[in-house]
Scaffold this active site. Structure first.
Site, PDB file in Angstrom:
ATOM      1  N   HIS A  11       2.228   1.972  -3.137  1.00 61.68           N
ATOM      2  CA  HIS A  11       1.284   2.904  -3.763  1.00 61.68           C
ATOM      3  C   HIS A  11       1.783   4.343  -3.721  1.00 61.68           C
ATOM      4  O   HIS A  11       1.011   5.267  -3.954  1.00 61.68           O
ATOM      5  CB  HIS A  11      -0.085   2.804  -3.093  1.00 61.68           C
ATOM      6  CG  HIS A  11      -0.759   1.485  -3.300  1.00 61.68           C
ATOM      7  ND1 HIS A  11      -2.026   1.213  -2.823  1.00 61.68           N
ATOM      8  CD2 HIS A  11      -0.355   0.365  -3.940  1.00 61.68           C
ATOM      9  CE1 HIS A  11      -2.367  -0.035  -3.158  1.00 61.68           C
ATOM     10  NE2 HIS A  11      -1.359  -0.560  -3.829  1.00 61.68           N
ATOM     11  N   ASP A  31       0.862  -1.180   0.000  1.00 63.11           N
ATOM     12  CA  ASP A  31       0.000   0.000   0.000  1.00 63.11           C
ATOM     13  C   ASP A  31       0.899   1.230   0.000  1.00 63.11           C
ATOM     14  O   ASP A  31       2.035   1.147  -0.462  1.00 63.11           O
ATOM     15  CB  ASP A  31      -0.952  -0.037   1.204  1.00 63.11           C
ATOM     16  CG  ASP A  31      -2.286   0.649   0.925  1.00 63.11           C
ATOM     17  OD1 ASP A  31      -2.270   1.861   0.643  1.00 63.11           O
ATOM     18  OD2 ASP A  31      -3.337  -0.022   0.990  1.00 63.11           O
TER      19      ASP A  31
END
Length: 360
Positions: free
Chosen positions: A203, A180
């Site tokens: 991310h 993430d």
């Protein structure tokens, strides 16, 4: 007991390899704190982790389902030693449905720092956390240095370092690869400095998401410099939810000297962030974004839209600056371009394709 060293593997505490050391660690910590008279745990204290600590694989033995290791209400803590906190998260990732729905079961975060001030985390690793690797809340003057975060790119909801309602956090010389956001910056974060961080997989480095909950606090004074992002799904990002319950601000945010290596969405402001597609996009975000700069950002984009600045309808971004942007598209789905709305940025030395011509 006099101040000094408290070794959990000593005969006094009895910790053994490949066994549950929870009680030994708790006893050693209690004695170390008691040694800092007259106020327990108010003097400087250092915890050195050598070797690997492993969390219970299924989380069933944890006293709190959302927490493995928690440091709270401390001043002058140093966490060091070259060791690894292994969350053993593979089983939890398979069961995690937080990417599909907002209300999901709590899953353990490797390391929580709550109201910890004037402290340092250095030379340790967070490995395969079940949820976020690190959560920093209510902290002041807190530094991560030579810190490592490692998890597979498909591990769900494993943000590297999440910061919220904290002032004066510094992250430097740190390597983060996870599933993430490498660094996620929540509401109330002020005077954050991120330097010499490598991110990937992950991310990206993200402000937000903001505007999901009532009474969120402003974000201000964010400086991200001299970082490298490699094969991440986003680069540097600001994300806010539509239909915010309350108004707030995100301001004085600066990204400078960033290298993008085959990154999708290298520069992105998304004020319609809605990951579960269950929010009211027709109601715009109430988070005012202003005084934002992107300077000297170079490298390659794996998506043709290398710059996207989508600001809120009726609440345009203000004082947005782009300078010395040099990105090349590494794919074959057309030409590199930019998409922008509700913003009129100041452009200096940016190719026409990335110059963010505003769209209605």
């Amino acid at each position: 007991m006099a101040a000094g060293d408290f070794d959990v593997t000593s005969a006094q505490y009895g910790a053994k390899p490949d066994s549950d050391i929870t009680q030994a660690l708790a006893n050693a910590w209690k004695d170390a704190c008691a040694s800092t008279s007259p106020s327990p745990c108010k003097a400087p204290i250092e915890m050195q982790v050598q070797g690997t600590l492993q969390a219970p694989e299924d989380g069933s033995q944890l006293s709190k389902p959302d927490t493995w290791i928690d440091f709270s209400y401390l001043d002058k803590l140093t966490l060091s030693g070259g060791g690894t906190f292994d969350g053993q998260g593979a089983l939890a990732w398979k069961q995690n449905d937080c990417h599909k729905k907002a209300n999901c079961n709590s899953i353990a975060i490797n390391l929580r720092f709550n109201f910890v001030n004037n402290s340092v985390v250095k030379d340790v690793t967070s490995l395969n956390s079940k949820n976020f690797h690190v959560n920093v809340i209510g902290c002041n003057q807190f530094t991560f240095q030579d810190f490592t975060v490692t998890a597979p790119g498909d591990s769900i909801n494993t943000d590297g370092i999440h910061i919220g309602r904290s002032t004066g956090v510094n992250i430097t010389d740190t390597k983060i690869g996870t599933g993430d956001d490498c660094i996620s910056i929540g509401d109330g974060t002020k005077q954050l400095t991120v330097t010499k961080v490598t991110c990937g997989p992950g991310h990206g480095i993200s402000i937000g998401s903001l505007g999901r909950y009532p009474k969120e606090e402003p974000v201000e004074g964010i400086n991200v410099r001299n970082c490298t992002l490699s094969k991440t799904t986003n680069g540097v990002r600001i994300k806010t939810w539509p239909a915010s319950p309350d108004a707030s601000t995100a301001s004085d945010i600066h990204f400078e000297d960033i290298i993008m290596d085959d990154v999708a969405n290298p520069i992105i402001v998304d004020q319609e962030y809605c990951p579960w597609n269950n929010c009211k996009k027709e109601a715009p975000s109430k988070i005012k974004v202003s005084n934002v700069s992107f300077k000297n950002i170079k490298g390659t984009s794996s998506s043709p839209v290398a710059v996207k600045i989508a600001c809120a309808k009726g609440l345009p971004c203000e004082k947005v600056e782009m300078t010395d942007i040099d990105l090349k598209y590494s794919g074959n789905q057309g030409s590199i371009t930019s998409e922008c709305s509700n913003v009129q940025p100041t452009i200096t030395r940016v190719p026409n394709a990335l110059a963010c011509a505003a769209k209605s």
